[in-house]
Write an enzyme that holds these catalytic residues in place. Structure first.
Site, PDB file in Angstrom:
ATOM      1  CG  ASP A 202      -2.267   0.719   0.926  1.00 23.24           C
ATOM      2  OD1 ASP A 202      -2.222   1.924   0.595  1.00 23.24           O
ATOM      3  OD2 ASP A 202      -3.342   0.100   1.035  1.00 23.24           O
TER       4      ASP A 202
ATOM      5  CG  ASP B 273       2.004   4.955  -6.704  1.00 24.90           C
ATOM      6  OD1 ASP B 273       1.020   4.383  -7.201  1.00 24.90           O
ATOM      7  OD2 ASP B 273       2.198   6.176  -6.808  1.00 24.90           O
ATOM      8  CB  VAL B 274      -0.708  -0.145  -7.876  1.00 21.73           C
ATOM      9  CG1 VAL B 274      -0.745  -1.031  -6.647  1.00 21.73           C
ATOM     10  CG2 VAL B 274      -1.843   0.873  -7.882  1.00 21.73           C
TER      11      VAL B 274
ATOM     12  CG  ASN C  30      -8.101  -4.610  -2.901  1.00 18.42           C
ATOM     13  OD1 ASN C  30      -9.303  -4.740  -3.147  1.00 18.42           O
ATOM     14  ND2 ASN C  30      -7.661  -3.964  -1.839  1.00 18.42           N
TER      15      ASN C  30
ATOM     16  CE1 TYR D 297     -13.340   2.980  -8.369  1.00 21.37           C
ATOM     17  CE2 TYR D 297     -15.685   2.641  -8.758  1.00 21.37           C
ATOM     18  CZ  TYR D 297     -14.510   2.295  -8.100  1.00 21.37           C
ATOM     19  OH  TYR D 297     -14.515   1.264  -7.189  1.00 21.37           O
TER      20      TYR D 297
ATOM     21  CD  GLU E  13     -20.783  -0.525   6.766  1.00 20.39           C
ATOM     22  OE1 GLU E  13     -19.973  -1.064   7.556  1.00 20.39           O
ATOM     23  OE2 GLU E  13     -22.005  -0.569   6.896  1.00 20.39           O
TER      24      GLU E  13
ATOM     25  CG  MET F 241     -13.345   4.208  -2.718  1.00 23.81           C
ATOM     26  SD  MET F 241     -12.918   2.917  -3.883  1.00 23.81           S
ATOM     27  CE  MET F 241     -11.141   3.011  -3.884  1.00 23.81           C
TER      28      MET F 241
HETATM   29  N1  NAD Z   1     -16.007   0.516  -1.156  1.00 24.55           N
HETATM   30  C1  NAD Z   1     -16.811   0.279  -2.174  1.00 24.55           C
HETATM   31  O1  NAD Z   1     -18.024   0.574  -2.133  1.00 24.55           O
HETATM   32  C2  NAD Z   1     -16.282  -0.415  -3.396  1.00 24.55           C
HETATM   33  C3  NAD Z   1     -17.200  -0.887  -4.347  1.00 24.55           C
HETATM   34  C4  NAD Z   1     -16.730  -1.567  -5.456  1.00 24.55           C
HETATM   35  C5  NAD Z   1     -15.367  -1.785  -5.598  1.00 24.55           C
HETATM   36  N2  NAD Z   1     -14.513  -1.305  -4.663  1.00 24.55           N
HETATM   37  C6  NAD Z   1     -13.090  -1.579  -4.860  1.00 24.55           C
HETATM   38  O2  NAD Z   1     -12.579  -2.282  -3.731  1.00 24.55           O
HETATM   39  C7  NAD Z   1     -11.158  -2.081  -3.683  1.00 24.55           C
HETATM   40  C8  NAD Z   1     -10.748  -1.766  -2.256  1.00 24.55           C
HETATM   41  O3  NAD Z   1     -11.283  -0.511  -1.894  1.00 24.55           O
HETATM   42  P1  NAD Z   1     -11.852  -0.201  -0.416  1.00 24.55           P
HETATM   43  O4  NAD Z   1     -13.297   0.053  -0.575  1.00 24.55           O
HETATM   44  O5  NAD Z   1     -11.356  -1.235   0.537  1.00 24.55           O
HETATM   45  O6  NAD Z   1     -11.215   1.229  -0.172  1.00 24.55           O
HETATM   46  P2  NAD Z   1     -10.056   1.696   0.812  1.00 24.55           P
HETATM   47  O7  NAD Z   1      -9.900   3.145   0.521  1.00 24.55           O
HETATM   48  O8  NAD Z   1     -10.335   1.277   2.205  1.00 24.55           O
HETATM   49  O9  NAD Z   1      -8.792   0.886   0.272  1.00 24.55           O
HETATM   50  C9  NAD Z   1      -8.110   1.229  -0.905  1.00 24.55           C
HETATM   51  C10 NAD Z   1      -6.621   1.113  -0.604  1.00 24.55           C
HETATM   52  O10 NAD Z   1      -5.894   1.320  -1.829  1.00 24.55           O
HETATM   53  C11 NAD Z   1      -4.745   2.091  -1.489  1.00 24.55           C
HETATM   54  N3  NAD Z   1      -4.242   2.788  -2.671  1.00 24.55           N
HETATM   55  C12 NAD Z   1      -4.805   3.848  -3.300  1.00 24.55           C
HETATM   56  N4  NAD Z   1      -4.016   4.257  -4.311  1.00 24.55           N
HETATM   57  C13 NAD Z   1      -2.938   3.433  -4.297  1.00 24.55           C
HETATM   58  C14 NAD Z   1      -1.758   3.351  -5.077  1.00 24.55           C
HETATM   59  N5  NAD Z   1      -1.531   4.232  -6.080  1.00 24.55           N
HETATM   60  N6  NAD Z   1      -0.859   2.384  -4.799  1.00 24.55           N
HETATM   61  C15 NAD Z   1      -1.072   1.520  -3.795  1.00 24.55           C
HETATM   62  N7  NAD Z   1      -2.161   1.549  -2.999  1.00 24.55           N
HETATM   63  C16 NAD Z   1      -3.080   2.497  -3.255  1.00 24.55           C
HETATM   64  C17 NAD Z   1      -5.222   3.059  -0.434  1.00 24.55           C
HETATM   65  O11 NAD Z   1      -4.144   3.595   0.314  1.00 24.55           O
HETATM   66  C18 NAD Z   1      -6.151   2.187   0.391  1.00 24.55           C
HETATM   67  O12 NAD Z   1      -5.500   1.579   1.485  1.00 24.55           O
HETATM   68  C19 NAD Z   1     -10.854  -0.988  -4.705  1.00 24.55           C
HETATM   69  O13 NAD Z   1     -10.385  -1.577  -5.892  1.00 24.55           O
HETATM   70  C20 NAD Z   1     -12.204  -0.359  -4.958  1.00 24.55           C
HETATM   71  O14 NAD Z   1     -12.294   0.285  -6.211  1.00 24.55           O
HETATM   72  C21 NAD Z   1     -14.923  -0.620  -3.571  1.00 24.55           C
END
Ligand code: NAD
Length: 257
Positions: free
Chosen positions: A45, A71-72, A98, A165, A199, A202
């Site tokens: 992360d 950083d991805v 992810n 997105y 939840e 994000m």
């Molecule tokens: N929360 C939702 O409602 C939802 C719905 C559909 C899909 N998603 C997807 O689920 C996945 C996880 O998201 P989440 O909801 O747990 O959110 P979150 O914000 O809790 O986790 C996302 C993580 O990605 C990390 N991140 C962001 N940019 C980065 C980068 N450039 N390099 C490395 N790490 C990076 C952040 O620091 C964070 O820890 C994501 O792919 C998101 O698009 C989320």
């Protein structure tokens, strides 16, 4: 042989790399995988401090955990994380791409070019870099591997005010399908999970005005990371040995209508 089965792994732990591992879903997936089978984890992360907090929650479940700031959007950083996993643990069984960022809220005509770039660089190319680094390792190893991309129902349906997105997640779905077809003969399975809204930090950024409409579109209500971990467990494990190229929708019914 299926990947990640205890039989196929000859009793050794499976090796899993997770990006976005300090976030809500990444942490929950790490806890589930480490708790259900012997697993060595590389958690990636942006923040060392947040990664350490996630790693601390895994101390009691056994298996080894390494944290890595990466950083991805940077292919070299992702490659270094994957190489580091191989150097430390000997191979890579499961790659979970992810990490992602949410778009700012805006109709297409209001969006700056940087918003599109950021989505493509992190949400889409992050998965591309993870897939590329993983297949380079998995192609040459006995038993192949499993790649799991976190996509979204936003990649399958239209979310107004979130075009970058949605487009980036749709690209992740297509990346998944093409990679699945390209690498099936090398025993590398590639699938994605398409969550509905759950939840997390994000989803907390979703504007209040949009929230009631989105919530109403989930017949089973808004989810939690725990509602999703079973899908990752399935795709990481031996029961999914005949599953590749799938976009597994886990969304409380969002995409059903
Ligand atoms: N929360 C939702 O409602 C939802 C719905 C559909 C899909 N998603 C997807 O689920 C996945 C996880 O998201 P989440 O909801 O747990 O959110 P979150 O914000 O809790 O986790 C996302 C993580 O990605 C990390 N991140 C962001 N940019 C980065 C980068 N450039 N390099 C490395 N790490 C990076 C952040 O620091 C964070 O820890 C994501 O792919 C998101 O698009 C989320």
């Amino acid at each position: 042989m299926p990947t990640s089965s205890k039989a196929a792994l000859d009793g050794r732990p499976r090796v899993v790399v997770i990006t976005g591992a300090a976030g809500a879903l990444g942490t929950a997936v790490a806890q589930r995988l480490a708790g259900e089978a012997p697993t060595d984890l590389v958690l990636c992360d942006l923040s060392a401090e947040r990664l350490e907090r996630t790693a601390a929650t895994l101390e009691h479940v056994g298996g080894r955990t390494v944290t890595r700031v990466a950083d991805v959007a940077d292919p070299e950083a992702v490659d270094a994380a994957v190489s580091g996993a191989v150097d430390r643990f000997g191979r890579l069984d499961v790659m979970i791409n992810n990490a992602a960022v949410l778009s700012s809220n805006g109709r297409i005509h209001n969006l700056a070019p940087e918003e599109w770039s950021r989505q493509l660089e992190v949400t889409f190319l992050g998965a591309v870099h993870g897939t590329t680094s993983a297949v380079r390792v998995m192609r040459g190893q006995d038993g192949g591997g499993s790649i799991i991309n976190t996509a979204s129902v936003a990649g399958l349906t239209a979310w107004p005010y979130a075009a970058p997105y949605c487009a980036a997640k749709a690209a992740v779905v297509q990346l998944t399908k093409v990679a699945a077809v390209e690498y099936a003969t090398e025993r590398i399975r590639v699938n994605c999970v398409c969550p509905g809204m759950f939840e997390s930090a994000m989803s907390a950024d979703i504007p209040d005005a949009a929230r009631p409409g989105l919530t109403a579109r989930h017949p089973l209500g808004v989810g939690t990371p725990q509602d999703l971990v079973g899908a990752f467990s399935y795709l990481a494990g031996p029961d999914s040995r005949w599953t590749t190229g799938s976009a597994l929708v886990v969304d409380g019914g969002y995409a059903a209508p």
